[in-house]
Motif scaffolding. Structure first.
Motif, PDB file in Angstrom:
ATOM      1  N   GLY A  26       0.836  -1.244   0.115  1.00  0.00           N
ATOM      2  CA  GLY A  26      -0.017   0.092   0.013  1.00  0.00           C
ATOM      3  C   GLY A  26       0.771   1.366  -0.078  1.00  0.00           C
ATOM      4  N   TYR A  27       2.095   1.257  -0.137  1.00  0.00           N
ATOM      5  CA  TYR A  27       3.018   2.366  -0.212  1.00  0.00           C
ATOM      6  C   TYR A  27       3.253   2.921  -1.676  1.00  0.00           C
ATOM      7  N   ASN A  28       3.271   4.292  -1.789  1.00  0.00           N
ATOM      8  CA  ASN A  28       3.858   4.727  -2.948  1.00  0.00           C
ATOM      9  C   ASN A  28       5.059   4.813  -2.887  1.00  0.00           C
ATOM     10  N   VAL A  29       5.676   4.379  -4.182  1.00  0.00           N
ATOM     11  CA  VAL A  29       7.124   4.021  -4.342  1.00  0.00           C
ATOM     12  C   VAL A  29       7.848   4.954  -5.459  1.00  0.00           C
ATOM     13  N   ILE A  30       8.681   5.800  -4.939  1.00  0.00           N
ATOM     14  CA  ILE A  30       9.618   6.538  -5.918  1.00  0.00           C
ATOM     15  C   ILE A  30      11.194   6.103  -5.685  1.00  0.00           C
ATOM     16  N   GLN A  31      11.743   5.930  -6.908  1.00  0.00           N
ATOM     17  CA  GLN A  31      13.113   5.141  -7.061  1.00  0.00           C
ATOM     18  C   GLN A  31      13.967   6.068  -7.686  1.00  0.00           C
ATOM     19  N   ALA A  32      15.469   5.491  -7.119  1.00  0.00           N
ATOM     20  CA  ALA A  32      16.492   6.462  -7.748  1.00  0.00           C
ATOM     21  C   ALA A  32      17.753   5.289  -7.747  1.00  0.00           C
TER      22      ALA A  32
END
Length: 121
Positions: A26-32
């Motif tokens: 249920g998390y929003n995920v942003i990536q680098a």
């Protein structure tokens, strides 16, 4: 409202595994892809928790954590280190840089989500 997690890891496979595990929880995920990219991505976002690898090209996890902690905006954001490393010296170096916790790869999904809930509470 769901929380946002920034994941920083140079391994595409690890980023994909994290995105899947965290999205399903249920998390929003942003990536680098590395520390430098992580600091760039951070400027346009406000993650609730950051997960970073240690061994990455261009800027390692220690440099990334120090960079995050230099910015007052993100000083209180919990940072979990997710790495294959497990030696005490690296753990204390990560803590000194500002890391909140340490998880050893390969990660257990339930433990990862539990760790995020603990530090974000």
């Amino acid at each position: 409202m769901s929380m946002t997690v920034l994941t920083v890891d140079d391994s595409r496979t690890m980023r994909d595994m994290l995105k899947l595990a965290l999205s399903e929880a249920g998390y929003n995920v942003i990536q680098a892809e590395d520390g430098i990219h992580g600091l760039e991505v951070l400027q346009g976002s406000s993650p609730d928790v950051i997960i970073t690898d240690i061994n990455m090209p261009r800027m390692d996890g220690f440099g990334f954590i120090e960079g995050v902690r230099r910015d007052d905006t993100y000083r209180a954001v919990p940072i979990l280190v997710l790495t294959t490393e497990s030696d005490a010296e690296k753990k204390s170096r990560a803590r000194a840089a500002g890391a909140t916790g340490w998880i050893v790869k390969p990660f257990d999904r339930a433990k990862l989500v539990d760790a995020i809930r603990r530090v974000a509470a």
